[in-house]
Design a protein around this motif. Structure first.
Motif, PDB file in Angstrom:
ATOM      1  N   ALA A   1       0.825  -1.208   0.000  1.00 50.21           N
ATOM      2  CA  ALA A   1       0.000   0.000   0.000  1.00 50.21           C
ATOM      3  C   ALA A   1       0.859   1.258   0.000  1.00 50.21           C
ATOM      4  CB  ALA A   1      -0.924  -0.013   1.218  1.00 50.21           C
ATOM      5  N   TYR A   2       1.925   1.238   0.787  1.00 47.69           N
ATOM      6  CA  TYR A   2       2.786   2.420   0.893  1.00 47.69           C
ATOM      7  C   TYR A   2       3.536   2.671  -0.411  1.00 47.69           C
ATOM      8  CZ  TYR A   2       5.615   5.786   3.620  1.00 47.69           C
ATOM      9  OH  TYR A   2       6.215   6.916   4.121  1.00 47.69           O
ATOM     10  N   MET A   3       3.876   1.609  -1.136  1.00 48.39           N
ATOM     11  CA  MET A   3       4.551   1.801  -2.419  1.00 48.39           C
ATOM     12  C   MET A   3       3.636   2.508  -3.419  1.00 48.39           C
ATOM     13  SD  MET A   3       7.023  -1.526  -3.017  1.00 48.39           S
ATOM     14  CE  MET A   3       7.967  -0.706  -4.317  1.00 48.39           C
ATOM     15  N   VAL A   4       2.351   2.211  -3.388  1.00 52.28           N
ATOM     16  CA  VAL A   4       1.403   2.953  -4.228  1.00 52.28           C
ATOM     17  C   VAL A   4       1.295   4.389  -3.732  1.00 52.28           C
ATOM     18  CG1 VAL A   4      -1.000   3.134  -4.981  1.00 52.28           C
ATOM     19  CG2 VAL A   4       0.079   0.882  -4.802  1.00 52.28           C
ATOM     20  N   PHE A   5       1.084   4.542  -2.452  1.00 49.21           N
ATOM     21  CA  PHE A   5       0.846   5.835  -1.800  1.00 49.21           C
ATOM     22  C   PHE A   5       1.960   6.838  -2.108  1.00 49.21           C
ATOM     23  CE2 PHE A   5       1.223   8.596   1.934  1.00 49.21           C
ATOM     24  CZ  PHE A   5      -0.091   8.911   2.268  1.00 49.21           C
ATOM     25  N   SER A   6       3.208   6.390  -2.055  1.00 49.47           N
ATOM     26  CA  SER A   6       4.356   7.310  -2.094  1.00 49.47           C
ATOM     27  C   SER A   6       5.160   7.246  -3.388  1.00 49.47           C
ATOM     28  CB  SER A   6       5.293   6.993  -0.921  1.00 49.47           C
ATOM     29  OG  SER A   6       5.813   5.674  -1.051  1.00 49.47           O
ATOM     30  N   TRP A   7       4.692   6.531  -4.372  1.00 50.85           N
ATOM     31  CA  TRP A   7       5.422   6.203  -5.603  1.00 50.85           C
ATOM     32  C   TRP A   7       6.046   7.434  -6.255  1.00 50.85           C
ATOM     33  CZ3 TRP A   7       4.900   7.038 -10.947  1.00 50.85           C
ATOM     34  CH2 TRP A   7       5.389   6.046 -11.811  1.00 50.85           C
ATOM     35  N   VAL A   8       7.350   7.357  -6.528  1.00 55.34           N
ATOM     36  CA  VAL A   8       8.084   8.376  -7.291  1.00 55.34           C
ATOM     37  C   VAL A   8       8.968   7.622  -8.277  1.00 55.34           C
ATOM     38  CG1 VAL A   8       9.836  10.191  -7.216  1.00 55.34           C
ATOM     39  CG2 VAL A   8       8.067  10.105  -5.450  1.00 55.34           C
ATOM     40  N   SER A   9       8.712   7.763  -9.552  1.00 55.32           N
ATOM     41  CA  SER A   9       9.366   6.909 -10.545  1.00 55.32           C
ATOM     42  C   SER A   9      10.835   7.264 -10.744  1.00 55.32           C
ATOM     43  CB  SER A   9       8.641   7.014 -11.888  1.00 55.32           C
ATOM     44  OG  SER A   9       9.228   6.130 -12.832  1.00 55.32           O
ATOM     45  N   CYS A  10      11.642   6.225 -10.954  1.00 54.04           N
ATOM     46  CA  CYS A  10      13.019   6.442 -11.413  1.00 54.04           C
ATOM     47  C   CYS A  10      13.095   6.401 -12.942  1.00 54.04           C
ATOM     48  CB  CYS A  10      13.977   5.438 -10.782  1.00 54.04           C
ATOM     49  SG  CYS A  10      13.640   3.711 -11.160  1.00 54.04           S
ATOM     50  N   HIS A  11      11.960   6.261 -13.592  1.00 55.51           N
ATOM     51  CA  HIS A  11      11.833   6.333 -15.051  1.00 55.51           C
ATOM     52  C   HIS A  11      12.684   5.284 -15.772  1.00 55.51           C
ATOM     53  CE1 HIS A  11       9.423  10.007 -14.826  1.00 55.51           C
ATOM     54  NE2 HIS A  11      10.225  10.346 -13.821  1.00 55.51           N
ATOM     55  N   PRO A  12      12.380   4.016 -15.528  1.00 57.33           N
ATOM     56  CA  PRO A  12      13.161   2.955 -16.183  1.00 57.33           C
ATOM     57  C   PRO A  12      13.023   2.955 -17.696  1.00 57.33           C
ATOM     58  CG  PRO A  12      11.218   2.049 -15.094  1.00 57.33           C
ATOM     59  CD  PRO A  12      11.329   3.470 -14.649  1.00 57.33           C
ATOM     60  N   GLN A  13      12.011   3.641 -18.235  1.00 60.63           N
ATOM     61  CA  GLN A  13      11.874   3.709 -19.693  1.00 60.63           C
ATOM     62  C   GLN A  13      13.054   4.430 -20.334  1.00 60.63           C
ATOM     63  OE1 GLN A  13      10.068   5.455 -17.550  1.00 60.63           O
ATOM     64  NE2 GLN A  13       9.975   7.602 -18.209  1.00 60.63           N
ATOM     65  N   ARG A  14      13.808   5.190 -19.538  1.00 54.60           N
ATOM     66  CA  ARG A  14      14.987   5.881 -20.074  1.00 54.60           C
ATOM     67  C   ARG A  14      16.235   5.006 -20.053  1.00 54.60           C
ATOM     68  NH1 ARG A  14      13.895  10.432 -16.354  1.00 54.60           N
ATOM     69  NH2 ARG A  14      15.748   9.614 -15.322  1.00 54.60           N
TER      70      ARG A  14
ATOM     71  N   GLY B   1      16.554  13.150 -15.048  1.00 54.72           N
ATOM     72  CA  GLY B   1      17.446  12.146 -15.603  1.00 54.72           C
ATOM     73  C   GLY B   1      18.824  12.706 -15.889  1.00 54.72           C
ATOM     74  N   HIS B   2      19.753  11.798 -16.132  1.00 53.84           N
ATOM     75  CA  HIS B   2      21.133  12.161 -16.460  1.00 53.84           C
ATOM     76  C   HIS B   2      21.696  11.007 -17.275  1.00 53.84           C
ATOM     77  CE1 HIS B   2      25.430  12.960 -15.969  1.00 53.84           C
ATOM     78  NE2 HIS B   2      25.119  14.178 -15.543  1.00 53.84           N
ATOM     79  N   PRO B   3      22.481  11.286 -18.308  1.00 52.53           N
ATOM     80  CA  PRO B   3      22.998  10.189 -19.140  1.00 52.53           C
ATOM     81  C   PRO B   3      23.707   9.096 -18.352  1.00 52.53           C
ATOM     82  CG  PRO B   3      23.435  12.299 -20.181  1.00 52.53           C
ATOM     83  CD  PRO B   3      22.876  12.610 -18.818  1.00 52.53           C
ATOM     84  N   LEU B   4      24.437   9.472 -17.305  1.00 58.27           N
ATOM     85  CA  LEU B   4      25.154   8.464 -16.521  1.00 58.27           C
ATOM     86  C   LEU B   4      24.213   7.706 -15.591  1.00 58.27           C
ATOM     87  CD1 LEU B   4      28.392  10.455 -15.597  1.00 58.27           C
ATOM     88  CD2 LEU B   4      28.055   8.805 -17.448  1.00 58.27           C
TER      89      LEU B   4
END
Length: 416
Positions: free
Chosen positions: A161-174, A243-246
């Motif tokens: 539940a907390y993972m839904v509640f507080s979710w902040v993506s690291c944007h794995p699509q990048r 994001g950052h290239p590295l």
């Protein structure tokens, strides 16, 4: 508030039902998952760590009661909140990062696990939830992973539940598999990343200033207002959004090496990061959250587990980059030379005495991050054939940081 509870205040077990008494604490559903806005309720994390360090049930109960009344930040926990939304399978993902309806999210995942079983629920939901593992400054992931470690159903449900509640993506699509970051393993790639940032420090500082001030594309900069009050969580969210290239480059070893080897490489890497700044409150969370992520990944198919380690690497760099002051590559390299392959004689009296001293101190601590650190470090020390780097990390306690001015300048989130 004094962060150490004296030995005289610790209590002993009065009966033999230690497991039942600990389980009762982990089953407690009377408090909200956060307090004073976005500060995470760590109470159950401490229970798992103290139990793992063989603290008495009495001491664990004492810690739990004290934390309810007053955390090391000087605030007590808040009561369970009603939910604004009735969570269903259809609307659950629409609540990602919306910081609402935690109680209803718990009820939803409790029902899902009852119907389908825990593993099926993890397999279904982790692809959507794991990219947000840094949400709540990794504490949602810690809550789930440490609940899995101990095996307590209520804590597991709360973690989901907390993972839904507080979710902040690291944007794995990048993420892009790339040879831009050299190195045959995690520590070599970390040293390479730090070295490349040092080649153009002006550019890196300009990038860091932009993300710290939220001066990125407006669409990227969208986040829950409570994160701005945090300071730290806002910087991390903006770093990951920009994001950052590295940060987004995936080194080859993350793709090709066996997963067991990768986990051990990452554990060693974050221990070195921690020893680069001993006692650093932020970097300590990389140790405890990595333990959580491995616990989660152990319940997933191998393809999903591979995605977990890639998300960790990307998010770890996001955390490090967000402060604009990653330790020097030479510091990492020197520590690697110092600790690589160094092991303890587990039977030596001085080694045993050191561990006992550290464990006793951790059990007496009111700052719960320290027993968590010691618990994970000792497990890794045993798992790796007594590698000394983990005992060194365990000896470096942290302290509760001061809250930033933004806590007083902005109103805390009191929503449901």
């Amino acid at each position: 508030m004094n962060t150490v509870i004296s030995a005289s205040e610790r209590t002993a077990d009065v009966c033999q039902n230690r497991r039942e008494r600990i389980d009762a604490l982990l089953a407690d559903a009377s408090h909200h998952i956060e307090f004073n806005g976005h500060l995470s309720n760590h109470n159950k994390h401490a229970v798992v760590a103290l139990a793992g360090l063989n603290a008495s049930a009495g001491r664990i109960e004492e810690y739990y009661r004290q934390y309810v009344q007053e955390t090391t930040y000087g605030y007590g926990l808040e009561p369970k909140r009603p939910s604004r939304v009735a969570v269903t399978h259809e609307n659950c993902l629409s609540l990602l990062g919306q910081r609402t309806s935690f109680s209803s999210l718990c009820e939803f995942f409790d029902g899902e696990i009852a119907r389908h079983g825990l593993r099926a629920v993890l397999v279904e939901w982790m692809p959507a939830l794991m990219p947000g593992w840094v949400g709540a400054f990794t504490h949602a992931t810690i809550h789930l992973g440490w609940g899995l470690d101990y095996g307590h159903p209520r804590m597991i449900t709360e973690g989901l539940a907390y993972m839904v509640f507080s979710w902040v993506s690291c944007h794995p699509q990048r993420q892009r598999v790339s040879d831009q970051v050299s190195g045959n393993n995690a520590i070599e790639s970390l040293i390479a990343v730090a070295d490349m940032l040092e080649q153009d420090p002006v550019a890196f500082q300009a990038w860091a200033a932009r993300v710290q001030n939220g001066q990125i594309a407006p669409k990227k900069a969208q986040c829950h207002p409570e994160l701005k009050r945090s300071g730290l969580q806002y910087r991390i969210a903006m770093a990951l959004a920009e994001g950052h290239p590295l940060m987004d480059a995936v080194p080859g070893w993350l793709v090709s090496e066996p997963l067991e080897d990768i986990w051990l490489q990452l554990h060693y890497c974050v221990a070195i990061i921690y020893l680069a700044r001993p006692g650093d409150f932020v970097n300590l969370h990389l140790i405890t959250s990595l333990h959580a992520m491995e616990e989660i990944a152990a319940r997933l198919p191998q393809t999903q587990s591979r995605s977990v380690v890639r998300c960790f690497w990307q998010g770890m760099l996001g955390v490090l980059f967000s402060g604009g002051d990653i330790p020097a590559s030479a510091t990492f390299a020197d520590l690697h030379v110092r600790w690589q392959g160094v092991t303890d004689n587990a039977d030596a009296p001085d080694i045993h005495a050191n561990w006992q001293t550290v464990i006793d101190a951790a059990i007496a601590e009111a700052e719960e991050h320290n027993p968590k650190l010691v618990y994970v470090a000792q497990k890794l020390w045993q798992r790796t054939g007594y590698q000394s780097v983990y005992r060194a990390a365990a000896n470096c306690f942290t302290t509760t940081p001061e809250l930033p001015p933004s806590f007083d300048e902005l109103e805390a989130d009191r929503g449901m």
